[in-house]
Design a protein around this motif. Structure first.
Motif, PDB file in Angstrom:
ATOM      1  N   PRO A  31       0.840  -1.200   0.000  1.00 55.48           N
ATOM      2  CA  PRO A  31       0.000   0.000   0.000  1.00 55.48           C
ATOM      3  C   PRO A  31       0.875   1.250   0.000  1.00 55.48           C
ATOM      4  O   PRO A  31       1.825   1.358   0.774  1.00 55.48           O
ATOM      5  N   ALA A  32       0.581   2.172  -0.880  1.00 59.27           N
ATOM      6  CA  ALA A  32       1.334   3.427  -0.934  1.00 59.27           C
ATOM      7  C   ALA A  32       0.693   4.439   0.007  1.00 59.27           C
ATOM      8  O   ALA A  32      -0.523   4.461   0.191  1.00 59.27           O
ATOM      9  N   VAL A  33       1.526   5.282   0.617  1.00 59.34           N
ATOM     10  CA  VAL A  33       1.059   6.354   1.488  1.00 59.34           C
ATOM     11  C   VAL A  33       1.676   7.652   0.982  1.00 59.34           C
ATOM     12  O   VAL A  33       2.898   7.742   0.819  1.00 59.34           O
ATOM     13  N   GLY A  34       0.864   8.640   0.717  1.00 58.89           N
ATOM     14  CA  GLY A  34       1.346   9.921   0.232  1.00 58.89           C
ATOM     15  C   GLY A  34       0.366  10.533  -0.746  1.00 58.89           C
ATOM     16  O   GLY A  34      -0.504   9.852  -1.293  1.00 58.89           O
ATOM     17  N   THR A  35       0.515  11.830  -0.967  1.00 61.42           N
ATOM     18  CA  THR A  35      -0.351  12.563  -1.887  1.00 61.42           C
ATOM     19  C   THR A  35       0.305  12.648  -3.254  1.00 61.42           C
ATOM     20  O   THR A  35       1.478  13.013  -3.368  1.00 61.42           O
ATOM     21  N   HIS A  36      -0.453  12.320  -4.281  1.00 58.39           N
ATOM     22  CA  HIS A  36       0.056  12.369  -5.660  1.00 58.39           C
ATOM     23  C   HIS A  36       0.232  13.814  -6.112  1.00 58.39           C
ATOM     24  O   HIS A  36      -0.645  14.656  -5.910  1.00 58.39           O
ATOM     25  N   LEU A  37       1.377  14.103  -6.727  1.00 57.54           N
ATOM     26  CA  LEU A  37       1.620  15.428  -7.293  1.00 57.54           C
ATOM     27  C   LEU A  37       1.563  15.396  -8.813  1.00 57.54           C
ATOM     28  O   LEU A  37       0.736  16.044  -9.440  1.00 57.54           O
ATOM     29  N   THR A  38       2.469  14.605  -9.417  1.00 52.12           N
ATOM     30  CA  THR A  38       2.544  14.535 -10.869  1.00 52.12           C
ATOM     31  C   THR A  38       3.437  13.363 -11.250  1.00 52.12           C
ATOM     32  O   THR A  38       4.054  12.732 -10.389  1.00 52.12           O
ATOM     33  N   ASP A  39       3.515  13.063 -12.522  1.00 51.80           N
ATOM     34  CA  ASP A  39       4.431  12.023 -12.978  1.00 51.80           C
ATOM     35  C   ASP A  39       5.862  12.552 -12.955  1.00 51.80           C
ATOM     36  O   ASP A  39       6.119  13.713 -13.297  1.00 51.80           O
ATOM     37  N   ALA A  40       6.792  11.699 -12.553  1.00 50.16           N
ATOM     38  CA  ALA A  40       8.210  12.062 -12.526  1.00 50.16           C
ATOM     39  C   ALA A  40       9.009  10.795 -12.296  1.00 50.16           C
ATOM     40  O   ALA A  40       8.537   9.864 -11.649  1.00 50.16           O
ATOM     41  N   SER A  41      10.236  10.760 -12.831  1.00 49.48           N
ATOM     42  CA  SER A  41      11.019   9.535 -12.740  1.00 49.48           C
ATOM     43  C   SER A  41      11.845   9.442 -11.467  1.00 49.48           C
ATOM     44  O   SER A  41      12.038   8.362 -10.919  1.00 49.48           O
ATOM     45  N   GLY A  42      12.380  10.565 -10.948  1.00 49.61           N
ATOM     46  CA  GLY A  42      13.203  10.478  -9.742  1.00 49.61           C
ATOM     47  C   GLY A  42      13.927  11.769  -9.446  1.00 49.61           C
ATOM     48  O   GLY A  42      13.624  12.827  -9.989  1.00 49.61           O
ATOM     49  N   TYR A  43      14.923  11.688  -8.536  1.00 49.78           N
ATOM     50  CA  TYR A  43      15.830  12.802  -8.199  1.00 49.78           C
ATOM     51  C   TYR A  43      15.094  14.033  -7.687  1.00 49.78           C
ATOM     52  O   TYR A  43      15.237  15.135  -8.215  1.00 49.78           O
ATOM     53  N   VAL A  44      14.327  13.873  -6.615  1.00 55.25           N
ATOM     54  CA  VAL A  44      13.622  15.016  -6.025  1.00 55.25           C
ATOM     55  C   VAL A  44      14.593  15.834  -5.169  1.00 55.25           C
ATOM     56  O   VAL A  44      15.370  15.286  -4.396  1.00 55.25           O
ATOM     57  N   HIS A 387       6.245   6.300 -16.016  1.00 56.64           N
ATOM     58  CA  HIS A 387       4.963   6.415 -15.326  1.00 56.64           C
ATOM     59  C   HIS A 387       5.122   6.543 -13.816  1.00 56.64           C
ATOM     60  O   HIS A 387       4.121   6.530 -13.089  1.00 56.64           O
ATOM     61  N   ASN A 388       6.352   6.661 -13.333  1.00 52.51           N
ATOM     62  CA  ASN A 388       6.531   6.921 -11.902  1.00 52.51           C
ATOM     63  C   ASN A 388       5.816   8.204 -11.504  1.00 52.51           C
ATOM     64  O   ASN A 388       5.640   9.108 -12.329  1.00 52.51           O
ATOM     65  N   GLU A 389       5.433   8.301 -10.241  1.00 51.41           N
ATOM     66  CA  GLU A 389       4.724   9.473  -9.756  1.00 51.41           C
ATOM     67  C   GLU A 389       5.418  10.055  -8.532  1.00 51.41           C
ATOM     68  O   GLU A 389       6.084   9.347  -7.781  1.00 51.41           O
ATOM     69  N   ILE A 390       5.259  11.366  -8.347  1.00 51.18           N
ATOM     70  CA  ILE A 390       5.732  12.035  -7.142  1.00 51.18           C
ATOM     71  C   ILE A 390       4.680  11.876  -6.051  1.00 51.18           C
ATOM     72  O   ILE A 390       3.505  12.169  -6.265  1.00 51.18           O
ATOM     73  N   LEU A 391       5.108  11.397  -4.864  1.00 50.90           N
ATOM     74  CA  LEU A 391       4.255  11.347  -3.686  1.00 50.90           C
ATOM     75  C   LEU A 391       4.887  12.204  -2.590  1.00 50.90           C
ATOM     76  O   LEU A 391       6.111  12.230  -2.458  1.00 50.90           O
ATOM     77  N   TYR A 392       4.067  12.892  -1.805  1.00 52.15           N
ATOM     78  CA  TYR A 392       4.594  13.681  -0.690  1.00 52.15           C
ATOM     79  C   TYR A 392       3.713  13.497   0.537  1.00 52.15           C
ATOM     80  O   TYR A 392       2.518  13.209   0.443  1.00 52.15           O
ATOM     81  N   ASN A 393       4.333  13.669   1.706  1.00 51.92           N
ATOM     82  CA  ASN A 393       3.604  13.518   2.964  1.00 51.92           C
ATOM     83  C   ASN A 393       4.423  14.159   4.071  1.00 51.92           C
ATOM     84  O   ASN A 393       5.650  14.243   3.986  1.00 51.92           O
ATOM     85  N   SER A 394       3.754  14.633   5.118  1.00 58.85           N
ATOM     86  CA  SER A 394       4.421  15.257   6.265  1.00 58.85           C
ATOM     87  C   SER A 394       3.937  14.613   7.548  1.00 58.85           C
ATOM     88  O   SER A 394       2.723  14.565   7.802  1.00 58.85           O
ATOM     89  N   VAL A 395       4.869  14.113   8.355  1.00 61.98           N
ATOM     90  CA  VAL A 395       4.532  13.541   9.659  1.00 61.98           C
ATOM     91  C   VAL A 395       5.647  13.887  10.643  1.00 61.98           C
ATOM     92  O   VAL A 395       6.763  14.234  10.245  1.00 61.98           O
ATOM     93  N   ALA A 396       5.366  13.776  11.933  1.00 64.10           N
ATOM     94  CA  ALA A 396       6.387  13.921  12.962  1.00 64.10           C
ATOM     95  C   ALA A 396       7.097  12.585  13.128  1.00 64.10           C
ATOM     96  O   ALA A 396       6.449  11.544  13.263  1.00 64.10           O
ATOM     97  N   LEU A 397       8.418  12.594  13.085  1.00 60.63           N
ATOM     98  CA  LEU A 397       9.201  11.372  13.223  1.00 60.63           C
ATOM     99  C   LEU A 397       9.730  11.253  14.649  1.00 60.63           C
ATOM    100  O   LEU A 397      10.113  12.241  15.272  1.00 60.63           O
ATOM    101  N   ASN A 398       9.770  10.016  15.138  1.00 61.64           N
ATOM    102  CA  ASN A 398      10.159   9.750  16.518  1.00 61.64           C
ATOM    103  C   ASN A 398      11.600   9.243  16.542  1.00 61.64           C
ATOM    104  O   ASN A 398      11.873   8.103  16.169  1.00 61.64           O
ATOM    105  N   PHE A 399      12.528  10.104  17.006  1.00 56.57           N
ATOM    106  CA  PHE A 399      13.937   9.722  17.051  1.00 56.57           C
ATOM    107  C   PHE A 399      14.384   9.310  18.454  1.00 56.57           C
ATOM    108  O   PHE A 399      15.572   9.362  18.769  1.00 56.57           O
ATOM    109  N   ASN A 400      13.436   8.889  19.283  1.00 56.25           N
ATOM    110  CA  ASN A 400      13.807   8.246  20.548  1.00 56.25           C
ATOM    111  C   ASN A 400      13.187   6.855  20.642  1.00 56.25           C
ATOM    112  O   ASN A 400      13.091   6.276  21.720  1.00 56.25           O
TER     113      ASN A 400
END
Length: 525
Positions: A31-44, A387-400
């Motif tokens: 399952p993919a998690v993230g919001t679709h932006l547009t098609d793109a191959s890589g190197y964000v 046909h790769n797509e850009i996905l983006y998402n923002s969450v708080a990460l737990n580094f403890n």
């Protein structure tokens, strides 16, 4: 990664269970998690505008690699990455009348934090690989170009060529150049790091190098090799550099065709120029359990996770038993010393082709959440790069939070589990033969420890041992999703501490060990 033509009976039961569980997990769709932006191959690549006019300050600019010959797409966000809009394609200005040339591959965008030459602080720099095609439409020339903007990305102007290369990428004797990454030193000199295949005759299949500019990128000095492994086989590539909180520089890179293909290494430098013996790899990014990120790494430092901050590495995939889909980030809160740990990436990308997840972007937002942007394969055509797509998402990460599958195993094994914190857990054997060892960096003093675990039908409680002392009087609570929490306070030493989780009366599954601050005030996970 340069462009190639995609060129003890109880223990026995546990192993059998692991294999069947792993096979089922591999067969299940990701399952993919993230919001679709547009098609793109890589190197964000993403930068935030910190200087300039009030209306531009805080804007995010994003560049990436797209299919076709339209140039490097540039997008902007004015709300921390929640929404984006397309601005323009930045095109090759040196071959504007030649349809066989275009600014196409491996973009890196950054805002200058200090002046360099006649470029003021706040100027934007975009570097990328302009490629030239032959009559058959196949790439046979490369030019690492640099463009600048002094109006917050509204217009762009060609600045210079860092280095030129040639040959078809799939040819063994090509002289390709790839993957520029630009930084400005404290004295204003500009440095361009990149990958080069122009030293094959010297015994280096591919090397990492840099050039220095004294005038803000108008002209470049001689080439210096930073990583060059003799023998003509190993291919260090994709160097990314970041500045640490202690003012040192860190560089990560992939080692393609090494003993562990794609393994990510990290090197450190006091001045951003001297990286030590170029024939030495540096240190592997690796967990105590032997997991490691592989291919297309990006390293960044953030002022989180303790007084030394946290170094975070993303990668296209994992090795050594790690998640092959590359859906985890690797972190270290001891300035690169000691083991690395995993945290689930905000974007959960799909695999399907080797370009899904090439060079990802992370940015710390003002609200403490981490913006993550990467490419994911398409559900309709997962093997198709275009046909790769850009996905983006923002969450708080737990580094403890220290994932159990990253600990050192004795009588234990890693087991996939979608209900676990990072989709995996450690199955810990019973009795003295079972142990998980966590080596953690601490500020010292009293801390609250939380061990998340579950029994397998027979009640059992693992023991927590801190620096050789077994802790007693733990409080056991049950979470809403069925896990058990073993909560206890412990006095830790400044620096590294050894926390062992020893097996109980029966086998248990351990999800993670969380180490909070002051035990009197720390909240439970």
């Amino acid at each position: 990664m340069t462009r190639l033509t995609f060129g003890l009976s109880t223990l026995a039961v546990c192993i059998a269970t692991l294999l069947s569980t792993h096979a089922a997990a591999q067969d299940a769709p990701e399952p993919a998690v993230g919001t679709h932006l547009t098609d793109a191959s890589g190197y964000v690549s993403i930068t935030r505008i910190e200087h300039g006019s009030p209306q531009d300050k805080g804007r995010l600019l994003m560049a990436f690699e797209q299919d076709g010959m339209d140039g490097i797409p540039l997008w902007e966000s004015r709300d921390g990455g929640d929404h984006w809009r397309f601005l323009m394609n930045v095109a090759d200005q040196t071959h504007s009348k030649d349809k066989n040339w275009q600014l196409r591959w491996q973009p890196h965008i950054t805002e200058l934090q200090r002046a360099s030459g006649d470029l003021p602080a706040g100027a934007l720099v975009l570097s990328a690989n302009a490629t030239g095609n032959d009559a058959q439409g196949r790439v046979n020339e490369e030019d690492l170009q640099m463009y600048t903007s002094t109006d917050a990305g509204k217009s762009w102007h060609y600045r210079s060529s860092i280095i030129k290369g040639g040959g078809r990428p799939e040819d063994k004797d090509n002289k390709g150049v790839w993957e520029s990454n630009i930084h400005v030193l404290d004295d204003g000199r500009m440095v361009a790091y990149y990958s080069t295949e122009q030293h094959k005759a010297e015994g280096y299949n591919q090397a990492l190098a840099h050039k220095v500019s004294e005038d803000g990128g108008k002209h470049w000095g001689k080439e210096v090799l930073d990583v060059a492994i003799p023998g003509g086989v190993e291919r260090p590539g994709m160097a990314i550099v970041t500045r640490l909180g202690d003012k040192r520089y860190a560089m990560t890179y992939e080692n393609i065709d090494g003993p562990k293909n794609g393994q990510v290494f990290i090197k450190f430098s006091r001045d951003g120029l001297d990286w030590g013996d170029p024939q030495r790899h540096g240190e592997p990014v690796m967990t105590l359990s032997g997991f490691w990120p592989a291919a297309c790494p990006v390293v960044q430092w953030f002022p989180l996770g303790g007084p030394e901050g946290v170094i975070v590495v993303s990668a296209e995939r994992g090795g050594g038993g790690a998640d092959e889909g590359g859906r985890s980030l690797y972190w270290n809160n001891a300035s690169g010393r000691g083991p690395w740990w995993e945290v689930r990436a905000p974007v959960q990308k799909r695999t399907g082709n080797i370009h899904a997840g090439w060079t990802q972007a992370l940015l710390l937002r003002d609200d403490g959440r981490m913006l993550h942007v990467t490419t994911s394969s398409s559900p309709e055509a997962p093997t198709s790069v275009k046909h790769n797509e850009i996905l983006y998402n923002s969450v708080a990460l737990n580094f403890n939070r220290y994932e159990a599958e990253d600990a050192q195993f004795t009588g234990a094994v890693s087991v996939p589990d979608r209900k676990a914190s990072s989709f995996r857990k450690a199955r810990l054997g019973a009795g003295p033969e079972g142990r998980l060892r966590f080596v953690v960096n601490s500020t010292g003093g009293e801390h609250a420890l939380h061990l998340r675990y579950a029994d397998l039908g027979l009640a059992a409680q693992p023991a927590i041992v801190v620096n050789g002392a077994r802790l007693a009087n733990a409080n056991i609570t049950k979470t809403d999703d069925g896990w058990l929490l073993e909560n206890i306070s412990a006095t830790l030493l400044p620096g590294f501490n050894t926390i062992d989780v020893d097996g109980g009366a029966h086998v248990v599954d351990v999800d993670y060990l969380q180490m909070d601050g002051d035990a009197a005030t720390a909240g439970k996970p």
